[in-house]
Design a protein around this motif. Structure first.
Motif, PDB file in Angstrom:
ATOM      1  N   ASP A  88       0.815  -1.214   0.000  1.00  0.00           N
ATOM      2  CA  ASP A  88       0.000   0.000   0.000  1.00  0.00           C
ATOM      3  C   ASP A  88       0.851   1.268   0.000  1.00  0.00           C
ATOM      4  OD1 ASP A  88       1.035   0.056   2.560  1.00  0.00           O
ATOM      5  OD2 ASP A  88      -0.912   0.158   3.566  1.00  0.00           O
ATOM      6  N   GLY A  89       2.175   1.127   0.169  1.00  0.00           N
ATOM      7  CA  GLY A  89       3.070   2.278   0.130  1.00  0.00           C
ATOM      8  C   GLY A  89       3.120   3.095   1.398  1.00  0.00           C
ATOM      9  N   PHE A  90       2.306   2.757   2.398  1.00  0.00           N
ATOM     10  CA  PHE A  90       2.273   3.536   3.641  1.00  0.00           C
ATOM     11  C   PHE A  90       2.294   2.639   4.880  1.00  0.00           C
ATOM     12  CE2 PHE A  90       0.962   6.912   0.817  1.00  0.00           C
ATOM     13  CZ  PHE A  90       1.493   8.055   1.409  1.00  0.00           C
ATOM     14  N   SER A  91       2.811   1.449   4.725  1.00  0.00           N
ATOM     15  CA  SER A  91       2.958   0.564   5.877  1.00  0.00           C
ATOM     16  C   SER A  91       4.230  -0.243   5.701  1.00  0.00           C
ATOM     17  CB  SER A  91       1.749  -0.362   6.024  1.00  0.00           C
ATOM     18  OG  SER A  91       1.651  -1.223   4.902  1.00  0.00           O
ATOM     19  N   ASP A 139      14.593  -6.986  12.172  1.00  0.00           N
ATOM     20  CA  ASP A 139      14.440  -5.858  13.084  1.00  0.00           C
ATOM     21  C   ASP A 139      13.318  -6.079  14.092  1.00  0.00           C
ATOM     22  OD1 ASP A 139      16.444  -4.696  11.661  1.00  0.00           O
ATOM     23  OD2 ASP A 139      15.203  -3.174  10.683  1.00  0.00           O
ATOM     24  N   LEU A 140      12.248  -6.709  13.656  1.00  0.00           N
ATOM     25  CA  LEU A 140      11.160  -6.999  14.593  1.00  0.00           C
ATOM     26  C   LEU A 140      11.586  -8.029  15.632  1.00  0.00           C
ATOM     27  CD1 LEU A 140       8.195  -7.151  12.044  1.00  0.00           C
ATOM     28  CD2 LEU A 140       8.557  -5.404  13.805  1.00  0.00           C
ATOM     29  N   GLU A 141      12.457  -8.939  15.215  1.00  0.00           N
ATOM     30  CA  GLU A 141      12.941  -9.978  16.136  1.00  0.00           C
ATOM     31  C   GLU A 141      14.052  -9.455  17.045  1.00  0.00           C
ATOM     32  OE1 GLU A 141      12.909 -13.835  17.763  1.00  0.00           O
ATOM     33  OE2 GLU A 141      11.571 -12.954  16.264  1.00  0.00           O
ATOM     34  N   HIS A 142      14.915  -8.587  16.482  1.00  0.00           N
ATOM     35  CA  HIS A 142      16.081  -8.085  17.234  1.00  0.00           C
ATOM     36  C   HIS A 142      16.181  -6.562  17.074  1.00  0.00           C
ATOM     37  CE1 HIS A 142      17.347 -12.264  17.671  1.00  0.00           C
ATOM     38  NE2 HIS A 142      17.235 -12.411  16.366  1.00  0.00           N
ATOM     39  N   PRO A 143      15.324  -5.805  17.748  1.00  0.00           N
ATOM     40  CA  PRO A 143      15.299  -4.353  17.557  1.00  0.00           C
ATOM     41  C   PRO A 143      16.571  -3.643  17.998  1.00  0.00           C
ATOM     42  CG  PRO A 143      13.925  -4.995  19.422  1.00  0.00           C
ATOM     43  CD  PRO A 143      14.306  -6.251  18.723  1.00  0.00           C
ATOM     44  N   ASP A 144      17.385  -4.287  18.829  1.00  0.00           N
ATOM     45  CA  ASP A 144      18.621  -3.645  19.293  1.00  0.00           C
ATOM     46  C   ASP A 144      19.785  -3.820  18.333  1.00  0.00           C
ATOM     47  OD1 ASP A 144      17.481  -2.615  21.568  1.00  0.00           O
ATOM     48  OD2 ASP A 144      17.896  -4.413  22.763  1.00  0.00           O
ATOM     49  N   PRO A 166      14.687   2.139   8.502  1.00  0.00           N
ATOM     50  CA  PRO A 166      13.658   2.422   9.505  1.00  0.00           C
ATOM     51  C   PRO A 166      13.975   1.820  10.870  1.00  0.00           C
ATOM     52  CG  PRO A 166      12.635   1.821   7.427  1.00  0.00           C
ATOM     53  CD  PRO A 166      14.110   1.559   7.270  1.00  0.00           C
ATOM     54  N   GLY A 167      14.568   0.619  10.883  1.00  0.00           N
ATOM     55  CA  GLY A 167      14.943   0.013  12.154  1.00  0.00           C
ATOM     56  C   GLY A 167      16.011   0.803  12.885  1.00  0.00           C
ATOM     57  N   VAL A 168      17.000   1.295  12.143  1.00  0.00           N
ATOM     58  CA  VAL A 168      18.053   2.138  12.727  1.00  0.00           C
ATOM     59  C   VAL A 168      17.444   3.392  13.346  1.00  0.00           C
ATOM     60  CG1 VAL A 168      19.980   3.664  12.097  1.00  0.00           C
ATOM     61  CG2 VAL A 168      19.948   1.290  11.298  1.00  0.00           C
ATOM     62  N   LEU A 169      16.537   4.028  12.606  1.00  0.00           N
ATOM     63  CA  LEU A 169      15.897   5.242  13.116  1.00  0.00           C
ATOM     64  C   LEU A 169      15.035   4.940  14.341  1.00  0.00           C
ATOM     65  CD1 LEU A 169      14.772   7.202   9.935  1.00  0.00           C
ATOM     66  CD2 LEU A 169      16.319   8.005  11.727  1.00  0.00           C
ATOM     67  N   LEU A 227       7.881   4.017  10.514  1.00  0.00           N
ATOM     68  CA  LEU A 227       8.452   4.169  11.853  1.00  0.00           C
ATOM     69  C   LEU A 227       7.407   3.905  12.927  1.00  0.00           C
ATOM     70  CD1 LEU A 227      10.749   7.311  11.452  1.00  0.00           C
ATOM     71  CD2 LEU A 227      11.469   4.973  11.933  1.00  0.00           C
ATOM     72  N   CYS A 228       6.200   4.415  12.711  1.00  0.00           N
ATOM     73  CA  CYS A 228       5.137   4.160  13.682  1.00  0.00           C
ATOM     74  C   CYS A 228       4.840   2.666  13.786  1.00  0.00           C
ATOM     75  CB  CYS A 228       3.884   4.940  13.306  1.00  0.00           C
ATOM     76  SG  CYS A 228       3.987   6.726  13.603  1.00  0.00           S
ATOM     77  N   ASP A 229       4.853   1.971  12.648  1.00  0.00           N
ATOM     78  CA  ASP A 229       4.625   0.524  12.664  1.00  0.00           C
ATOM     79  C   ASP A 229       5.687  -0.184  13.507  1.00  0.00           C
ATOM     80  OD1 ASP A 229       2.391   0.694  11.114  1.00  0.00           O
ATOM     81  OD2 ASP A 229       3.258  -0.242   9.329  1.00  0.00           O
ATOM     82  N   LEU A 230       6.952   0.190  13.306  1.00  0.00           N
ATOM     83  CA  LEU A 230       8.034  -0.444  14.062  1.00  0.00           C
ATOM     84  C   LEU A 230       7.963  -0.101  15.544  1.00  0.00           C
ATOM     85  CD1 LEU A 230      11.222  -0.107  11.813  1.00  0.00           C
ATOM     86  CD2 LEU A 230      10.255  -2.227  12.707  1.00  0.00           C
ATOM     87  N   LEU A 231       7.773   1.174  15.843  1.00  0.00           N
ATOM     88  CA  LEU A 231       7.768   1.609  17.245  1.00  0.00           C
ATOM     89  C   LEU A 231       6.573   1.044  18.001  1.00  0.00           C
ATOM     90  CD1 LEU A 231       8.840   5.308  16.672  1.00  0.00           C
ATOM     91  CD2 LEU A 231      10.154   3.583  17.922  1.00  0.00           C
ATOM     92  N   ALA A 232       5.455   0.825  17.322  1.00  0.00           N
ATOM     93  CA  ALA A 232       4.279   0.273  17.994  1.00  0.00           C
ATOM     94  C   ALA A 232       4.544  -1.115  18.544  1.00  0.00           C
ATOM     95  CB  ALA A 232       3.098   0.236  17.022  1.00  0.00           C
ATOM     96  N   VAL A 233       5.505  -1.826  17.947  1.00  0.00           N
ATOM     97  CA  VAL A 233       5.799  -3.191  18.397  1.00  0.00           C
ATOM     98  C   VAL A 233       6.676  -3.189  19.640  1.00  0.00           C
ATOM     99  CG1 VAL A 233       6.900  -5.372  17.761  1.00  0.00           C
ATOM    100  CG2 VAL A 233       5.585  -4.095  16.059  1.00  0.00           C
ATOM    101  N   HIS A 234       7.759  -2.397  19.629  1.00  0.00           N
ATOM    102  CA  HIS A 234       8.749  -2.500  20.704  1.00  0.00           C
ATOM    103  C   HIS A 234       8.870  -1.254  21.592  1.00  0.00           C
ATOM    104  CE1 HIS A 234      10.273  -6.364  19.451  1.00  0.00           C
ATOM    105  NE2 HIS A 234      10.445  -5.939  18.215  1.00  0.00           N
ATOM    106  N   ALA A 235       8.393  -0.106  21.122  1.00  0.00           N
ATOM    107  CA  ALA A 235       8.542   1.118  21.932  1.00  0.00           C
ATOM    108  C   ALA A 235       7.323   2.008  21.769  1.00  0.00           C
ATOM    109  CB  ALA A 235       9.821   1.849  21.527  1.00  0.00           C
TER     110      ALA A 235
END
Length: 479
Positions: free
Chosen positions: A138-141, A152-157, A163-166, A200-208
């Motif tokens: 969809d270009g926005f997720s 990145d979802l498995e190992h966010p650190d 996007p994972g770095v950010l 970024l919101c998608d990633l942060l919603a999972v771990h932060a």
């Protein structure tokens, strides 16, 4: 020949522009992800010129996202490099000093996160190419099937993707005081920073998830449109630039005199005096993005495809062929320009002539193969919206799409593409040509359906592909 660095800066010829500010006292203000030639010839030059005019602590910390190749060229030069702007009519040479530090992401992950968290960094800019955003269909997720995203979802650190770095650095910045920040994409995507914000919101919603309210209220994501042609440098061109400079510069870049940067004016913590360097600030970037992506970038991709198909090395080589140049002009006039929303007061005819002149610039050795890279990411952004508005049977853009399909499916042409494995699988498949074509179109967001329009598109493409195979590539531009 002596190497360009701080000690040799004063030996430059008088005509070479150089930093007018005190580099020794310059503080960092910008972090840039993707320290390639384009950034060094575009955003860094605007920042350099802004500081030359108005000062300010807007030094750039550059981040190489994959390898240390750029770092190895810049470090011995005290991060100085030269930019040659040239056409048949004009030439200028400038040494840029805006870079204050370098980070190689794969080996300095902790320092990169700490730099993102540093409150002195007020702007983060990116040139990571379309594929670097790991966007879903969809270009926005977030593309949760992408190998780097899965990691990145498995190992966010220990993130792999940009996007994972950010996301990791933003979480740290939030925990250390939540200083306001602007994140500014400079890649060829419509609504580029908005798309980045979404992933970024998608990633942060999972771990932060605790970071999201701060991101909503204290971090801005102005979208931007960038325009400058910056070819890759060859050894011959490095030698030539060294001769002009009087010093060896292993990080030199060459470009054209034209440069444009349009940005939505939404900054959380100030910005350089970019206005006095030529940046245009607007409330709504979308008309400018559409103009650039669907006229300049769309034409560039067509030129690259035809150039590869007809064994023309550079864009200028394509434009030197009267038939090919006439095809590009017709494409602009008959299909690309009528399909876009032109910003109010903008002279699109003058812009078209500028583009045709820029493409024909003999000083730019912009290789068709370089532009043709990552085509499966670029074509959806650059061609598909226009294809929905044209008469398919007569469409020049439809011919160009057929030429790309022919290159992928029926030639041994090397493919540099994020979907390379899938494209090669289709090339080598034993399925029929119509079946392989359907699968290829699905790769660029044109999945098969039962509509009459989809059937017509496939029929027209198949006719042109078979025509190229039987009559040669010349029929695309000359039929």
């Amino acid at each position: 020949m002596a190497r360009l660095d701080s000690a040799t800066l004063d030996t430059l010829p008088a005509a070479v522009m150089r930093p007018a500010y005190d580099r020794a006292s310059l503080g960092p203000g910008i972090l840039h992800l993707g320290l390639g030639a384009f950034h060094r010839a575009h955003q860094a030059v605007y920042t350099e010129n802004a500081m030359n005019h108005s000062g300010g602590d807007w030094g750039i910390i550059g981040v190489s996202m994959r390898s240390d190749a750029v770092s190895r060229r810049l470090a011995p030069q005290d991060l100085l490099y030269s930019v040659l702007s040239e056409s048949a009519e004009e030439r200028s040479l400038q040494v840029v000093g805006a870079l204050t530090d370098l980070i190689v992401a794969p080996r300095e992950a902790q320092r990169l996160s700490a730099t993102i968290a540093d409150p002195r960094i007020r702007i983060i800019t990116l040139t990571i190419t379309e594929k670097g955003y790991c966007l879903g269909d969809d270009g926005f997720s977030l593309d949760r099937t992408h190998p780097d995203v899965l990691a990145d979802l498995e190992h966010p650190d220990s993130p792999r993707s940009a996007p994972g770095v950010l996301a990791r650095g933003l979480a740290l910045r939030h925990s250390l005081g939540a200083a306001p920040l602007t994140i500014l994409s400079c890649d060829n995507l419509s609504e580029n920073s908005a798309r980045l914000r979404a992933v970024l919101c998608d990633l942060l919603a999972v771990h932060a998830p605790q970071v999201l309210p701060w991101l909503e209220h204290k971090v801005t994501f102005p979208s931007s449109m960038v325009d400058r042609i910056v070819p890759a440098m060859s050894a011959v061109e490095l030698d030539r630039q060294a001769h002009l400079l009087g010093l060896r510069d292993e990080a030199a870049v060459s470009t054209e005199p034209f440069s444009q940067w349009v940005i939505e004016d939404s900054f959380a913590a100030g910005r350089p005096d970019w206005e006095n360097a030529g940046v245009r600030f607007v409330e709504d970037i979308r008309p400018f993005e559409s103009l650039k992506l669907r006229l300049l970038n769309a034409s560039h991709s067509v030129i690259a495809c035809l150039g590869v198909l007809e064994n023309r090395e550079t864009v200028a080589d394509v434009m030197a062929d009267p038939a090919l140049a006439a095809f590009i002009r017709r494409l602009m006039d008959e299909e690309l320009i009528p399909a876009i929303e032109v910003p109010g007061g903008f002279d699109v005819a003058e812009y078209r002539e500028q583009l045709l002149g820029r493409f024909a610039n003999p000083c730019l050795r912009h290789r068709c193969a370089q532009i043709a890279m990552d085509a499966s990411e670029k074509i959806p952004q650059r061609w598909l919206a226009t294809l929905k508005q044209v008469e398919l049977e007569r469409s020049l853009l439809c011919r160009a799409l057929a030429a790309w399909c022919y290159l992928v499916l029926l030639t041994p042409q090397a493919l540099e593409d994020p979907r390379q494995a899938r494209l090669l699988e289709l090339r080598e498949s034993g399925d029929s040509l119509p079946q392989r074509l359907d699968s290829l179109l699905a790769c660029i967001g044109l999945p098969g359906d039962s509509s009459a329009e989809s059937a017509r598109l496939r029929q027209v493409l198949l006719q042109w592909i078979e025509g190229i195979a039987s009559r040669g590539p010349g029929i695309v531009a000359r039929a």
